[in-house]
Design a protein around this motif. Structure first.
Motif, PDB file in Angstrom:
ATOM      1  N   GLU A 330       0.954  -1.159  -0.059  1.00 31.06           N
ATOM      2  CA  GLU A 330      -0.087   0.117   0.050  1.00 31.06           C
ATOM      3  C   GLU A 330       0.924   1.140  -0.054  1.00 31.06           C
ATOM      4  OE1 GLU A 330      -3.235   0.130  -0.246  1.00 31.06           O
ATOM      5  OE2 GLU A 330      -3.628   2.110  -0.183  1.00 31.06           O
ATOM      6  N   ASP A 349      -2.376  -4.916   1.416  1.00 31.75           N
ATOM      7  CA  ASP A 349      -3.753  -4.628   1.171  1.00 31.75           C
ATOM      8  C   ASP A 349      -4.514  -5.748   0.697  1.00 31.75           C
ATOM      9  OD1 ASP A 349      -6.537  -4.029   0.969  1.00 31.75           O
ATOM     10  OD2 ASP A 349      -5.888  -2.175  -0.413  1.00 31.75           O
ATOM     11  N   GLU A 427      -4.277  -0.542   4.749  1.00 27.96           N
ATOM     12  CA  GLU A 427      -4.146   0.260   3.732  1.00 27.96           C
ATOM     13  C   GLU A 427      -2.917   1.256   4.203  1.00 27.96           C
ATOM     14  OE1 GLU A 427      -5.665   0.805   0.562  1.00 27.96           O
ATOM     15  OE2 GLU A 427      -7.811   0.090   0.880  1.00 27.96           O
TER      16      GLU A 427
END
Ligand code: FEO
Ligand code: CA
Ligand code: CA
Length: 618
Positions: A330, A349, A427
């Motif tokens: 991410e 992610d 994330e």
């Protein structure tokens, strides 16, 4: 899987097709675990507005009310095709998909047909994502990721979203990757400097090199590169990172979807764990053998890395840093350990995957040598214990039973071997600028709570459609320490629709609610800017949440206030500031409607945001 049916899916929906959600959930476990959890600051995280509020609140001042402690008046949700900002703020597009970086491409963009292939590496790419700002010899540069392309927007209608020729594949390849662009202060939110010698496009075809333990390994050798030292292209460039020495880190996320097979190939454990299968998303494999698993089974191993780019030198070759592990990267949040070693926090992610930390062996001092700092070190995965402690587990040949190259190429498999905690889609990670504390956005996880992915304390809600932000403090205030304490800064939710854990934590109110936190960046004043990439239907479980948005969180009080709303269809991703902090640059990815031009195709753009009174904004 019919490629014409998958081409317009989001990357998450594509993952879901490959790996569907379970039918059973286990709601009781979440309540049990939430009740038993002790809070970071001695209290307990309060979940929900009803029976599920336990003990004293972590955020006593917040308790489902805004206190107005922000420098702006929080705004209402957006539902249309425009940008919403607080009173006293202005915005404009800084650079849009198709805008020229060199004068030869000026006016080449067409509202009807988009970007011509001949100019596709001379313009700003599509689907802007992470970005960082650099000052080089008095010039202001932005390095900006273009994560992926929407084939339906870029290709001729007759292609129905699937490339029909090698030329159409080239068009798609060129509109992704990274852009370095000089910008100049026009007194009105900056302008692109067309023809700047610093302007640069880095695409799926740009020559690169690799360092660290995987460089030269047989796992990354191909017919075109029998030495395994010269990978080509960086792809699905999601979040970003800034090194302590002023270079750019671009993070390769959903690289798996670019590969397919035109003939027989061996379906390995590695392919399965990384979601690599016979059907690619863009038909690259039909026109380019490099992406054909039946011809180049090791090409996918050359992607999924953190890649370093020096924006100050347009001739420099990007470097893929294999020591940081291969997964769906991410972003990369770089900080320093107390003893000067370099620490990089990273999320993978995908539903149920892990959080990682890299620690260099060498130390960095300002202006000192940087050789080896991202190629010689140890990769760790996070374990979050239910008692709100945690630890970084080292990945080594001894702990994993894998050799170094195999362990880094298949970092996910290595992480499973040492007992990492499965997370709700890690994330962005953001490190607090003024103290040893870091935050990770866990965006959502439709599969959480199934038999293969039970709830755990840091990921406590089954079928988690809203997401949460976990934060941790390393032992002794040292990012180099292996132990940490953790809590949840916020559990997103909808207190209008739910009165259980899905209502969210107490700092979520009807006035600031959101789902699916994704981008996260700290401003220098220690405020956490939270960008969302979630359900913007404004219906059902998401009623009252409107379009995707950017909020500002106060880490000390827990308060969160809405600052910006995006056009419907878009996610907000990527944020940085001008050197004087008077202009914020914000990424608006995959907008709907005809934003921002009001006619023609929707255009992913970086926008500039500033205050009428010229004050700083973070
Ligand atoms: Fe590219 Fe996980 O967002
Ligand atoms: Ca993201
Ligand atoms: Ca996302």
């Amino acid at each position: 899987m019919d490629i014409k049916k998958t081409v317009n899916l989001s990357w998450d929906a594509f993952d879901e097709l490959r790996s569907p959600r379970p039918e059973t959930n286990d709601f009781d476990k979440v309540v049990e675990r939430a009740i038993s959890r002790r809070g970071f600051l001695g209290g307990a995280l309060a979940i929900g507005s009803g029976a599920a509020v336990f003990g004293s609140s972590l955020f006593p001042a917040a308790a489902r009310a805004q206190t107005g402690a922000f420098a702006f008046t929080p705004i209402d949700i957006g539902t249309g095709f425009d940008i919403g900002l607080p009173e006293g703020y202005q915005w404009k597009p800084l650079v849009r998909w198709g805008d020229a970086l060199w004068s030869e491409a000026l006016d080449s963009y067409s509202p009807e047909t988009g970007v011509p292939v001949a100019m596709s590496d001379k313009v700003f790419g599509e689907n802007t994502d992470g970005m960082e700002l650099f000052e080089v010899d008095g010039h202001v540069l932005l390095a900006i990721n273009s994560e992926y392309v929407n084939p339906g927007i870029n290709l001729p209608e007759a292609s129905e979203g699937v490339p029909a020729s090698a030329e159409e594949v080239t068009l798609l390849k060129n509109l992704q990757g990274v852009t370095v662009v000089e910008i100049a202060d026009s007194g009105n939110g900056f302008e692109v400097v067309v023809d700047s010698p610093y302007n640069r496009r880095i695409t799926h075809e740009t020559p690169m090199t690799m360092d660290g333990p995987v460089a030269g390994s047989e796992l990354v050798r191909t017919n075109a590169d029998p030495d395994g030292m010269s990978p080509v292209g960086t792809m699905n460039n999601c979040g970003s990172g800034l090194t302590l020495w002023g270079t750019y880190l671009t993070c390769e996320e959903n690289f798996n979807g670019y590969f397919g097979a035109t003939g027989d190939y061996t379906e390995t454990e590695g392919f399965a764990r990384y979601g690599i299968a016979a059907e690619g998303r863009y038909a690259y494999e039909t026109f380019d053998a490099r992406f054909d698993l039946s011809k180049e089974p090791f090409e996918p191993n050359r992607h999924g890395w953190v890649t370093e780019i020096d924006p100050a030198d347009p001739e420099s070759m990007p470097v893929k840093h294999s020591a940081l592990g291969r997964f769906k990267h991410e972003n990369a949040a770089m900080v320093q350990a107390a003893d000067g070693r370099v620490v990089v926090y990273m999320g993978d992610d995908e539903r149920g995957e892990f959080m990682y930390r890299y620690v260099s062996n060498g130390i960095y001092s300002e202006g000192g040598a940087t050789d080896g700092l991202l190629s010689d070190g140890t990769l760790y995965v996070a374990r979050f214990n239910d008692d709100m402690t945690g630890e970084w587990l080292a990945l080594t040949p001894e702990t994993t039973g894998m050799d170094m190259a195999e362990m880094l190429v298949f970092a996910r498999i290595a992480g499973s071997k040492v007992g990492a905690t499965s997370m709700d889609r890690p994330e962005w990670i953001a490190a607090h600028p003024n103290k040893a504390e870091a935050y990770c956005a866990l965006t959502n996880n439709s599969r959480r709570g199934g038999e293969d992915m039970p709830v755990n304390a840091a990921n406590p809600r089954p079928a988690n459609d809203f997401g949460q932000i976990v934060r941790w403090r390393p032992e002794g205030g040292d990012h180099g320490a292996d132990a940490f304490d953790w809590d949840l800064y916020v559990m997103a939710g909808n207190p209008e629709v739910f009165d259980d854990a899905m209502a969210g934590s107490e700092n979520v109110t009807p006035g600031n609610m959101f789902n699916s936190p994704d981008g996260m960046i700290f401003s220098t004043d220690g405020m956490l800017w939270i960008q969302t990439d979630g359900d913007d239907s404004n219906e059902g479980d998401f009623a009252g949440q409107g379009n995707n948005q950017m909020l500002v969180g106060n880490p000390e009080t827990g308060e969160i206030a809405r600052f910006l709303t995006a056009p419907n269809g878009a996610e907000v991703t990527g944020l940085t500031w001008s050197p004087d902090r008077k202009v914020a640059f914000v990424g608006i990815q995959h907008p709907g409607g005809q934003w921002p031009d009001g006619a023609g195709k929707p255009r992913s753009s970086v926008i500039a945001v500033w205050r009428d009174d010229g004050a700083t904004i973070g």
